[in-house]
Design an enzyme around this catalytic site. Structure first.
Site, PDB file in Angstrom:
ATOM      1  N   ASP A  61     -33.878 -11.693   4.128  1.00  0.00           N
ATOM      2  CA  ASP A  61     -33.056 -11.136   5.199  1.00  0.00           C
ATOM      3  C   ASP A  61     -33.563 -11.539   6.588  1.00  0.00           C
ATOM      4  OD1 ASP A  61     -31.133  -9.638   6.432  1.00  0.00           O
ATOM      5  OD2 ASP A  61     -31.989  -7.688   5.922  1.00  0.00           O
ATOM      6  N   GLU A  91     -25.640 -16.177   4.362  1.00  0.00           N
ATOM      7  CA  GLU A  91     -25.063 -15.220   5.312  1.00  0.00           C
ATOM      8  C   GLU A  91     -25.480 -15.654   6.711  1.00  0.00           C
ATOM      9  OE1 GLU A  91     -24.412 -11.132   4.634  1.00  0.00           O
ATOM     10  OE2 GLU A  91     -25.573 -10.514   6.378  1.00  0.00           O
TER      11      GLU A  91
END
Ligand code: ZN
Length: 517
Positions: A187, A296
């Protein structure tokens, strides 16, 4: 280990008998998650047979192990073994090396790309204990979990590594017998070195944080200054900007997004380098994982909300460059602070959010990703509606808070120590996290009755103070050890708390139930 061997015999598992295994697993719903005896617990849903060898997770109440029992135990699994009556019992630690062996034997325990799944939920698990709660929250719902998800900042603050995060999720997936596939997200990564370490750990999802390669300043520049900077961009890009974006109007689902000539050039100056970098990262991911990855693109860690025209520019440029965007996280209007509900004008949020969703649908149909997505209960219905469930919701610290809740309920003395340390450490922790909490209004722990402790988790100031304190609390060896001990001893209560809380997210988003077969 002798006790485990005796327990196996007592429950009729001296042989790896598929019929007996199926019967014991089926009893989990009625009789509870484990078989107990000899001071040991054996997780029913973890029972599996491969090539005549029985595998399962067992515990003595404090430490869990992976067991293999049969005529041959796998060579690539390290552990202690016991031989009796022509079979071996291997007791293996839940290490990263043994997780790799588990992935080979049981591919469902390894993370996979969720590119083709419509709705995905990021379930950050900072302790590496919450997976069963996350799986329960999503059981029977049309959504797939990203069970392993940590940023470099979280790894540093919790003293973990990407391989350990993946291993923790893998063993818990095995414990639960969950075979539906799950994601793992490196992330908010900003450079290829960190991306490679996530990929090396087998994480298929990379959240690329473009903050450092975007230029935020031109947002406030005059058109003349933007033009000056624009003039120094490569001629090819300038040509593309002028032919594709300058003064163009894009019709999207009944809404028009206009990009003036000046704004198009501003976008090129702000995002040109970021788009280049995203294209490089995408090529790198493809080279390493074929099409089995989820990229992402995150542009949410900025000071101002992402304007629809800017989102459209970035998405169009990524599409033109052939970047395989699985999801994108703009910054939305209003405040998405950690661990508390949305702050801002709901109508303004919804008005702009639906345009972001229309842009995503028009540029390849990637998922709209909601960062700091936990606890935003008042906006979930609108998020569910406008994305039509094509979304990624990223939650992280809210599951940590459920672990803290277990302490408030079951170990008041530990909770008081945690709250006091969190208040003490607030000044430092709040340098890393965007929160509005005022630690001075958090009640002194000793002034609270035991039954009043849990209410701290509903009061926004105390909640945020506890939310961002995880690094400090987990760096305190005594608190860390006591919290892990509590959560392991009371795992049913822990899983139930996490499942109830994430379940509330799932229901308010409107994630449908899977139709019964
Ligand atoms: Zn973010």
């Amino acid at each position: 280990m002798e006790k485990v061997a005796r327990l196996l015999t007592a429950v009729g598992l001296q042989e790896a008998d598929p019929v007996r295994v199926a019967a014991l697993k089926a009893e989990a719903a009625d009789k509870g998650p484990w078989i107990e005896g000899e001071g040991r617990r054996l997780y029913r849903r973890s029972l599996q047979i491969r090539e005549g060898t029985l595998y399962f997770i067992g515990t003595d109440g404090s430490a869990k192990h992976l067991y293999a029992c049969g005529p041959v135990v796998p060579r690539n699994m390290a552990g202690r073994s016991l031989k009796a009556g022509g079979r071996s019992l291997l007791e293996a630690d839940l290490s990263t090396e043994n997780a790799a062996a588990l992935h080979e034997l049981f591919p469902f325990t390894a993370p996979v790309s969720l590119r083709d799944r419509t709705t995905t939920i990021g379930c950050g698990d900072r302790l590496g204990l919450a997976t069963p709660g996350h799986l329960r929250a999503l059981a029977g719902r049309r959504a797939s979990p990203v069970l392993a998800q940590q940023s470099v900042r979280e790894l540093t603050l919790t003293h973990r590594t990407f391989p350990a995060v993946v291993a923790d999720a893998s063993f818990l997936v095995f414990q639960e017998g969950y075979e539906g596939g799950y994601g793992a997200d490196g992330d908010h990564l900003k450079n290829l070195r960190d991306i490679d370490s996530a990929l090396d750990a087998g994480m298929p999802m990379i959240t690329l944080d473009l903050t450092e390669v975007m230029s935020a300043e031109p947002a406030g520049w005059t058109a003349a200054r933007v033009d000056e900077a624009f003039a120094s961009l490569p001629a090819e890009l300038r040509g593309i900007v002028s032919s594709r974006y300058e003064g163009k109007r894009f019709e999207l689902e009944g809404t028009a997004v206009e990009i003036s000539a000046a704004e198009a050039r501003r976008c090129a100056v702000m995002y040109g380098r970021a788009v280049d970098f995203a294209a490089r990262v995408d090529a790198h991911l493809r080279a390493r994982r074929g099409s089995a990855y989820d990229l992402e693109v995150s542009i949410d860690e900025t000071t101002a909300p992402t304007l629809p025209a800017h989102h459209l520019y970035i998405a169009s440029e990524l599409e033109r460059r052939g970047v395989a965007v699985t999801s994108m996280a703009p910054r939305f209007v209003g405040e998405f602070q950690k661990g508390i509900d949305y702050i801002g004008d709901l109508a303004a949020f919804e008005g702009q959010f639906r345009v972001h969703c229309a842009i995503a649908r028009s540029r390849g149909g990637y998922k709209v990703s909601i960062h700091s997505g936990s606890d935003k209960f008042s906006v979930y219905p609108a998020i569910g509606r406008h994305t039509a469930m094509r979304l990624h919701l990223k939650t992280a610290g809210t599951s940590w808070l459920e672990a803290v809740r277990v302490a408030a309920r079951l170990d008041p003395a530990l909770f008081r120590r945690m709250l006091a340390a969190a208040v003490d450490g607030f000044a430092e922790a709040s340098r890393l996290y965007h929160v509005a909490a005022d630690p001075r209004v958090v009640p002194a722990p000793e002034s609270l009755q035991d039954r009043e402790l849990e209410a701290c988790l509903e009061e926004p100031n105390a909640r945020q103070v506890l939310h961002i304190a995880y690094g400090q609390l987990l760096s305190d060896a005594a608190i860390r050890a006591d919290l892990y001990r509590l959560l392991q001893a009371r795992e049913k209560e822990h899983y139930a708390a996490v499942a109830a809380h994430i379940g509330r997210h799932v229901r308010l988003l409107g994630i449908a139930e899977v139709a019964p077969a």
